[in-house]
Design a protein around this motif. Structure first.
Motif, mmCIF file in Angstrom:
data_model
loop_
_atom_site.group_PDB
_atom_site.id
_atom_site.type_symbol
_atom_site.label_atom_id
_atom_site.label_comp_id
_atom_site.label_asym_id
_atom_site.label_seq_id
_atom_site.Cartn_x
_atom_site.Cartn_y
_atom_site.Cartn_z
ATOM 1 N N LYS A 1 -24.814 42.169 -78.409
ATOM 2 C CA LYS A 1 -24.700 43.401 -78.256
ATOM 3 C C LYS A 1 -25.890 43.849 -77.234
ATOM 4 C CE LYS A 1 -24.447 48.083 -78.914
ATOM 5 N NZ LYS A 1 -23.384 49.037 -78.213
ATOM 6 N N ASN B 1 -15.983 55.398 -78.029
ATOM 7 C CA ASN B 1 -17.103 55.054 -78.670
ATOM 8 C C ASN B 1 -18.005 55.894 -78.069
ATOM 9 O OD1 ASN B 1 -19.341 53.447 -77.622
ATOM 10 N ND2 ASN B 1 -17.561 52.655 -76.519
ATOM 11 N N MET C 1 -21.729 55.087 -79.675
ATOM 12 C CA MET C 1 -22.491 54.097 -80.608
ATOM 13 C C MET C 1 -23.846 54.596 -80.394
ATOM 14 S SD MET C 1 -20.141 52.672 -81.977
ATOM 15 C CE MET C 1 -20.777 51.433 -83.213
ATOM 16 N N GLY C 2 -24.257 54.629 -79.396
ATOM 17 C CA GLY C 2 -25.579 54.975 -79.173
ATOM 18 C C GLY C 2 -26.603 53.733 -79.045
ATOM 19 N N LEU C 3 -26.064 52.503 -78.816
ATOM 20 C CA LEU C 3 -26.850 51.439 -78.520
ATOM 21 C C LEU C 3 -27.447 50.891 -79.986
ATOM 22 C CD1 LEU C 3 -29.048 51.702 -75.476
ATOM 23 C CD2 LEU C 3 -28.086 49.551 -76.285
ATOM 24 N N PRO C 4 -26.807 50.946 -81.131
ATOM 25 C CA PRO C 4 -27.339 50.253 -82.253
ATOM 26 C C PRO C 4 -27.430 48.905 -82.246
ATOM 27 C CG PRO C 4 -24.744 50.641 -82.598
ATOM 28 C CD PRO C 4 -25.223 51.364 -81.155
ATOM 29 N N ASN D 1 -27.752 45.535 -68.591
ATOM 30 C CA ASN D 1 -26.521 46.751 -68.909
ATOM 31 C C ASN D 1 -27.128 47.959 -67.847
ATOM 32 O OD1 ASN D 1 -24.714 48.755 -69.556
ATOM 33 N ND2 ASN D 1 -24.874 48.373 -71.609
ATOM 34 N N CYS E 1 -24.684 52.092 -69.745
ATOM 35 C CA CYS E 1 -24.396 52.788 -71.180
ATOM 36 C C CYS E 1 -24.080 54.061 -71.076
ATOM 37 C CB CYS E 1 -25.507 52.471 -72.074
ATOM 38 S SG CYS E 1 -25.322 53.195 -73.595
ATOM 39 N N PRO E 2 -23.059 54.783 -71.406
ATOM 40 C CA PRO E 2 -22.635 56.131 -71.401
ATOM 41 C C PRO E 2 -23.094 56.839 -72.480
ATOM 42 C CG PRO E 2 -20.591 55.042 -71.875
ATOM 43 C CD PRO E 2 -21.809 53.946 -71.925
ATOM 44 N N ASN E 3 -23.779 56.502 -73.492
ATOM 45 C CA ASN E 3 -23.996 57.256 -74.901
ATOM 46 C C ASN E 3 -25.142 57.529 -75.148
ATOM 47 O OD1 ASN E 3 -21.109 57.298 -74.795
ATOM 48 N ND2 ASN E 3 -20.905 55.130 -75.894
ATOM 49 N N ASN F 1 -17.831 48.582 -67.660
ATOM 50 C CA ASN F 1 -18.144 49.297 -69.000
ATOM 51 C C ASN F 1 -17.065 50.619 -69.234
ATOM 52 O OD1 ASN F 1 -19.658 50.322 -71.350
ATOM 53 N ND2 ASN F 1 -21.603 49.677 -70.168
ATOM 54 N N SER F 2 -17.177 50.764 -70.329
ATOM 55 C CA SER F 2 -15.975 51.796 -70.647
ATOM 56 C C SER F 2 -16.399 52.991 -69.826
ATOM 57 C CB SER F 2 -16.514 52.443 -72.289
ATOM 58 O OG SER F 2 -17.949 53.093 -72.230
HETATM 59 O O1 RRO Z 1 -23.813 51.308 -77.590
HETATM 60 C C1 RRO Z 1 -22.994 52.196 -76.892
HETATM 61 O O2 RRO Z 1 -22.766 53.363 -77.332
HETATM 62 C C2 RRO Z 1 -22.367 51.834 -75.760
HETATM 63 C C3 RRO Z 1 -22.950 50.773 -74.788
HETATM 64 BR BR1 RRO Z 1 -24.831 50.244 -74.855
HETATM 65 C C4 RRO Z 1 -22.220 50.412 -73.412
HETATM 66 O O3 RRO Z 1 -22.880 49.985 -72.689
HETATM 67 N N1 RRO Z 1 -20.702 50.953 -73.517
HETATM 68 C C5 RRO Z 1 -20.413 51.596 -74.378
HETATM 69 O O4 RRO Z 1 -19.312 51.934 -74.416
HETATM 70 N N2 RRO Z 1 -20.938 52.026 -75.655
#
Ligand code: RRO
Length: 312
Positions: A46, A70, A72-75, A127, A130-132, A193-194
């Motif tokens: 991750k 998603n 997730m916000g990089l957990p 990375n 990251c969009p989040n 990435n997404s």
């Molecule tokens: O953790 C996330 O919200 C996240 C990351 Br870092 C990323 O690079 N791509 C994504 O879809 N979620």
């Protein structure tokens, strides 16, 4: 006929071209060990930050038949955790890749510098997409910023370095980004990435399906395969020959992986489908790819890598 799926990424040998994408089920020690025991050709963590992060509030992941959203916000457990695990991961006899997603350039430089002294890490996937994280734009959409980041991160000796890009949609953007990347000793580029800030809706509830950012999040799965293939193809054609392309986006069967390789990918990551199916997906997809290659009389991925044809 014996078929092998061997490949290399930035000179690192892999005994198959299929492994996990950074994101799903690669945060804890147990999840990374499970990837180690599976048919995944590598272990990718991750995305990690300087300090441990809990990430965004739940629900923060949702999937349907077409894919996932998603936020997730990089957990993650903090980069030191993934550095400390590296030696332990040696037992699985496959490359161990650490994804890095610092919240600032200074954080990225600190992490890359520290990680460079950990021998049992084979490569870093930085990375840039990251969009989040609220308030943090995706670096890969800011070309000047990307150039500045690469200037700084390439200033010192370190592990094999790759970057993970967001999807691009305009031909000029592919060219501009490729021109920047070609100036640096980057060994691989992961596309994509997404697709950031999509919106999935529950029509019965007339409501969004994830909580953070009013429901906006990164889209993966079937929804994004054509975009991912386009990005793999464009960067395969535009980047230096010594930069490997890693496909990521909508690969859930052997034929999806075949398509990514036909576009030019040296290896293909499984994200949304690994989240849905668990580690058994790697063996299944590998078998499906080998069967398809058998039907086509191919014995190695080099037989078709990058050889997508245009209509004359
Ligand atoms: O953790 C996330 O919200 C996240 C990351 Br870092 C990323 O690079 N791509 C994504 O879809 N979620």
């Amino acid at each position: 006929m014996s078929i092998n799926l061997n490949t290399t990424i930035g000179g690192i040998a892999l005994n198959s071209c299929i492994y996990n994408a950074s994101g799903p089920k690669c945060t804890t020690k147990e999840e990374l060990e499970n990837i180690g025991k599976s048919f995944s050709a590598a272990i990718l963590t991750k995305s990690s930050t300087l300090e441990l992060r809990e990430g965004n509030p739940s629900p923060r992941y949702y999937e349907n038949d077409l894919g996932s959203i998603n936020s997730m916000g990089l957990p993650n457990k903090g980069y030191q955790f993934y550095a400390d695990l590296a030696k332990n991961m040696r037992q699985y006899n496959k490359p161990y890749f650490v994804s890095v997603a610092g919240l600032s350039l200074e954080n990225n430089l600190t992490m890359l510098q520290d990680l460079s002294s950990v021998d049992a890490i084979d490569a870093i996937e930085l990375n840039l997409s990251c969009p989040n994280v609220p308030g943090k734009p995706q670096t890969g959409y800011d070309f000047e910023r990307t150039q500045h980041v690469l200037d700084k991160v390439c200033q010192f000796d370190q592990h094999t370095l790759g970057i993970k890009l967001p999807p691009y949609f305009d031909l000029i953007h592919f060219r501009q980004m490729a021109e920047i990347i070609n100036q640096y000793p980057i060994k691989f580029v992961t596309c994509v990435n997404s697709i950031g800030n999509g919106l999935v809706i529950d029509i019965d509830q007339e409501q969004v399906v994830i909580k953070p950012k009013d429901g906006f999040g990164g889209i993966g799965g079937d929804y994004i395969k054509p975009t991912a293939l386009a990005n793999v193809r464009q960067f395969y054609l535009l980047l230096r020959d010594d930069i490997d392309i890693i496909g990521s986006g909508g690969a859930k069967t052997g034929s999806d992986v075949f398509e990514h390789i036909l576009c030019g990918a040296s290896a293909v990551q499984i994200g949304t489908q690994y989240m849905k199916e668990g580690t058994s997906c790697f063996e299944r997809i590998e078998k499906e790819l080998k069967n398809l290659m058998l039907q086509k009389n191919y014995t190695s991925i080099k037989d078709f890598q990058g050889k997508l044809q245009s209509i004359k």
